[in-house]
Write an enzyme that holds these catalytic residues in place. Structure first.
Site, PDB file in Angstrom:
ATOM      1  N   HIS A 167      16.684   6.154   2.106  1.00  0.00           N
ATOM      2  CA  HIS A 167      15.971   5.886   0.956  1.00  0.00           C
ATOM      3  C   HIS A 167      15.878   7.254  -0.083  1.00  0.00           C
ATOM      4  CE1 HIS A 167      12.350   4.026  -0.746  1.00  0.00           C
ATOM      5  NE2 HIS A 167      11.758   5.460  -0.949  1.00  0.00           N
TER       6      HIS A 167
ATOM      7  N   HIS B 167      15.338   9.407  -3.414  1.00  0.00           N
ATOM      8  CA  HIS B 167      14.816   9.537  -4.718  1.00  0.00           C
ATOM      9  C   HIS B 167      15.686  10.640  -5.510  1.00  0.00           C
ATOM     10  CE1 HIS B 167      10.896   7.342  -4.440  1.00  0.00           C
ATOM     11  NE2 HIS B 167      11.199   7.455  -3.286  1.00  0.00           N
TER      12      HIS B 167
ATOM     13  N   CYS C 110       6.437   8.603  -6.147  1.00  0.00           N
ATOM     14  CA  CYS C 110       5.220   8.516  -5.057  1.00  0.00           C
ATOM     15  C   CYS C 110       3.898   8.967  -5.764  1.00  0.00           C
ATOM     16  CB  CYS C 110       5.562   8.812  -3.932  1.00  0.00           C
ATOM     17  SG  CYS C 110       4.158   8.698  -2.656  1.00  0.00           S
TER      18      CYS C 110
HETATM   19  P1  HMG Z   1      -8.762   5.270   4.564  1.00  0.00           P
HETATM   20  O1  HMG Z   1      -9.671   5.751   3.500  1.00  0.00           O
HETATM   21  O2  HMG Z   1      -8.611   6.119   5.578  1.00  0.00           O
HETATM   22  O3  HMG Z   1      -9.321   3.965   5.306  1.00  0.00           O
HETATM   23  O4  HMG Z   1      -7.544   5.100   4.232  1.00  0.00           O
HETATM   24  P2  HMG Z   1     -10.184   3.552   6.470  1.00  0.00           P
HETATM   25  O5  HMG Z   1      -9.365   3.081   7.567  1.00  0.00           O
HETATM   26  O6  HMG Z   1     -11.175   4.709   6.567  1.00  0.00           O
HETATM   27  O7  HMG Z   1     -10.963   2.458   5.867  1.00  0.00           O
HETATM   28  C1  HMG Z   1     -11.769   2.436   4.634  1.00  0.00           C
HETATM   29  C2  HMG Z   1     -12.071   1.222   4.074  1.00  0.00           C
HETATM   30  O8  HMG Z   1     -10.899   0.671   3.390  1.00  0.00           O
HETATM   31  C3  HMG Z   1     -12.617   0.003   4.799  1.00  0.00           C
HETATM   32  O9  HMG Z   1     -13.483  -0.714   4.220  1.00  0.00           O
HETATM   33  C4  HMG Z   1     -11.393  -0.858   5.218  1.00  0.00           C
HETATM   34  O10 HMG Z   1     -11.747  -2.181   5.382  1.00  0.00           O
HETATM   35  C5  HMG Z   1     -10.550  -0.703   3.888  1.00  0.00           C
HETATM   36  P3  HMG Z   1     -15.098  -0.520   4.367  1.00  0.00           P
HETATM   37  O11 HMG Z   1     -15.324  -0.930   5.907  1.00  0.00           O
HETATM   38  O12 HMG Z   1     -15.326   0.821   4.015  1.00  0.00           O
HETATM   39  O13 HMG Z   1     -15.580  -1.574   3.341  1.00  0.00           O
HETATM   40  N1  HMG Z   1      -9.242  -0.797   4.121  1.00  0.00           N
HETATM   41  C6  HMG Z   1      -8.417  -1.606   3.469  1.00  0.00           C
HETATM   42  N2  HMG Z   1      -8.744  -2.502   2.516  1.00  0.00           N
HETATM   43  C7  HMG Z   1      -7.542  -3.333   1.993  1.00  0.00           C
HETATM   44  N3  HMG Z   1      -6.326  -3.323   2.612  1.00  0.00           N
HETATM   45  C8  HMG Z   1      -6.231  -2.264   3.511  1.00  0.00           C
HETATM   46  C9  HMG Z   1      -7.236  -1.284   4.087  1.00  0.00           C
HETATM   47  N4  HMG Z   1      -7.245  -0.430   5.030  1.00  0.00           N
HETATM   48  C10 HMG Z   1      -8.566  -0.194   5.090  1.00  0.00           C
HETATM   49  N5  HMG Z   1      -4.962  -2.296   4.119  1.00  0.00           N
HETATM   50  C11 HMG Z   1      -5.287   3.769   4.195  1.00  0.00           C
HETATM   51  C12 HMG Z   1      -6.141   4.585   4.893  1.00  0.00           C
HETATM   52  C13 HMG Z   1      -4.186   3.704   5.167  1.00  0.00           C
HETATM   53  C14 HMG Z   1      -6.045   2.531   4.106  1.00  0.00           C
HETATM   54  C15 HMG Z   1      -5.004   4.575   3.071  1.00  0.00           C
HETATM   55  O14 HMG Z   1      -4.682   5.638   3.043  1.00  0.00           O
HETATM   56  C16 HMG Z   1      -4.089   3.651   1.996  1.00  0.00           C
HETATM   57  O15 HMG Z   1      -4.115   2.667   1.575  1.00  0.00           O
HETATM   58  N6  HMG Z   1      -2.582   4.449   1.766  1.00  0.00           N
HETATM   59  C17 HMG Z   1      -1.594   3.674   1.195  1.00  0.00           C
HETATM   60  C18 HMG Z   1      -0.794   5.019   0.668  1.00  0.00           C
HETATM   61  C19 HMG Z   1       0.418   4.051  -0.156  1.00  0.00           C
HETATM   62  O16 HMG Z   1       0.587   3.130  -0.489  1.00  0.00           O
HETATM   63  N7  HMG Z   1       1.359   5.013  -0.637  1.00  0.00           N
HETATM   64  C20 HMG Z   1       2.524   4.748  -1.191  1.00  0.00           C
HETATM   65  C21 HMG Z   1       3.694   4.290  -0.146  1.00  0.00           C
HETATM   66  S1  HMG Z   1       4.306   5.323   0.700  1.00  0.00           S
HETATM   67  C22 HMG Z   1       5.754   5.753  -0.174  1.00  0.00           C
HETATM   68  O17 HMG Z   1       5.722   5.356  -1.298  1.00  0.00           O
HETATM   69  C23 HMG Z   1       6.914   6.263   0.369  1.00  0.00           C
HETATM   70  C24 HMG Z   1       8.212   5.501   0.674  1.00  0.00           C
HETATM   71  O18 HMG Z   1       8.672   5.032  -0.673  1.00  0.00           O
HETATM   72  C25 HMG Z   1       9.204   6.086   1.358  1.00  0.00           C
HETATM   73  C26 HMG Z   1       9.510   7.629   0.802  1.00  0.00           C
HETATM   74  O19 HMG Z   1      10.124   7.642  -0.525  1.00  0.00           O
HETATM   75  O20 HMG Z   1       9.718   8.631   1.486  1.00  0.00           O
HETATM   76  C27 HMG Z   1       7.779   4.186   1.564  1.00  0.00           C
HETATM   77 MG    MG Z   2       9.979   6.321  -1.881  1.00  0.00          MG
END
Ligand code: HMG
Ligand code: MG
Length: 312
Positions: free
Chosen positions: A219, A221, A252
């Site tokens: 993967h 970039h 990202c």
């Molecule tokens: P957090 O703030 O630590 O969440 O985030 P939490 O576990 O403490 O939960 C807080 C609240 O969020 C709770 O609600 C949960 O229910 C809710 P409350 O009880 O307060 O009402 N919650 C959710 N709601 C909907 N869907 C969920 C979810 N999870 C918790 N799944 C968390 C932790 C993992 C959720 C957050 O950090 C997050 O969503 N991160 C996503 C980041 C992301 O998407 N990044 C981009 C993708 S990675 C990338 O692009 C790299 C890649 O391409 C490879 C490369 O290039 O290297 C793949």
């Molecule tokens: Mg990526």
């Protein structure tokens, strides 16, 4: 060159077919500041399928506040229900994400870990080990439901805050992801700093640690223009799964200096020239990226898209 395709000259020692894991609708769009309407995303994915892509990462079931662009996953995923014969993986970080994905009938998910602590914190609000602990029940439950699991590993070749990332450290987290039960591993060069020798070394070290090349995808970039060279190095090692993004969309939001992914068109151009099958119709794909670029309001960064659409 004829009809907008390069002359095919096969090279010994390369795979005869490559599976392209198309990430434009997820990795590409997640970085767009302006929210793209759901219907436009759905049309984009339909057009990608029509161009012959068979694995199209559709969206993410992450916290909507973390990635507002993909907050419409519940609306988008059902709008893809008429696409047949195409795998539509979705990103899932935790149990809550898996619940949402399963409720909509997703059959392929991807968890996404980091080789570095600072990106794990920025992307998942967890340490590396806490993230692995968060993924463990997700992977176990997905496997029990016969859902295919990809394990992404970010920052395999360098990190914007930590700098160089020791190969041992990458191998340790990669191995942990595989030990959780992931079916495949995608090595992320999140900020595009890898070079071909580095790619070869990591792949060799993964093999030594017991991770087979057949389970590994790459993967890249394209920040420093190395993505195609790195891909060729991976193919020479036997890798047959390559991630790419239509038109070179991407980045990202949690990694400063990450630019777009390897453009799918640039990849298909090279693979066609090497006589490697992809099943992708390059003119159709290029037309899709031109169409999407018009909607996003700026030209595609892909050299192949620009050349084939006479933009330069
Ligand atoms: P957090 O703030 O630590 O969440 O985030 P939490 O576990 O403490 O939960 C807080 C609240 O969020 C709770 O609600 C949960 O229910 C809710 P409350 O009880 O307060 O009402 N919650 C959710 N709601 C909907 N869907 C969920 C979810 N999870 C918790 N799944 C968390 C932790 C993992 C959720 C957050 O950090 C997050 O969503 N991160 C996503 C980041 C992301 O998407 N990044 C981009 C993708 S990675 C990338 O692009 C790299 C890649 O391409 C490879 C490369 O290039 O290297 C793949
Ligand atoms: Mg990526």
């Amino acid at each position: 060159m004829t009809d907008g395709l390069p002359m095919a000259v096969a090279e010994q020692g390369l795979p005869s077919r490559i599976r392209i894991h198309e990430v434009g609708a997820r990795d590409g769009l997640q970085n767009e500041k302006t929210v793209v309407p759901t219907a436009l995303k759905a049309e984009f994915i339909h057009r990608l399928a029509d161009a012959g892509l068979t694995t199209i990462e559709a969206t993410s079931f992450v916290h909507p506040k973390w990635v507002p662009q993909l907050a419409d996953a519940e609306e988008l995923f059902p709008a893809l229900g008429d696409i047949s014969g195409v795998a539509l993986p979705v990103l899932v970080p935790n149990d809550r994400g898996l619940d949402r994905a399963i409720a909509l009938g997703a059959r392929r998910i991807a968890v996404f870990g980091s080789a570095t602590e600072l990106f794990a914190k920025a992307n998942l609000n967890r340490t590396v080990d806490e993230s692995l602990a968060m993924f463990a029940p997700v992977v176990a439950r997905a496997r029990a439901e016969e859902i295919h699991v990809r394990g992404y590993l970010s920052m395999c070749f360098g990190d914007p805050w930590e700098g160089s990332v020791p190969i041992d450290q990458v191998v340790r987290v990669a191995k942990s992801l595989m030990d959780l039960g992931c079916d495949e591993l995608s090595l992320g060069d999140t900020i595009g700093v890898a070079t071909p020798g580095h790619v070869r070394s990591l792949l060799a070290r993964l093999n030594e640690a017991g991770v087979p090349t057949a389970a590994v995808g790459v993967h890249f970039h394209d920040t420093y223009g190395q993505a195609l060279s790195n891909t060729l190095a991976a193919l020479q090692h036997g890798v047959t799964t390559v991630d790419a993004s239509a038109g070179g969309l991407g980045g990202c939001p949690f990694a400063k200096s990450a630019t777009g992914n390897l453009a799918t068109e640039d990849l298909v151009w090279m693979l066609t020239g090497l006589g490697i099958e992809t099943g992708v119709d390059l003119p159709k794909l290029t037309a899709t990226s031109v169409w999407m670029a018009e909607r996003l309001g700026r030209p595609s960064p892909s050299r192949t898209v620009r050349a084939l659409s006479h933009q330069e």
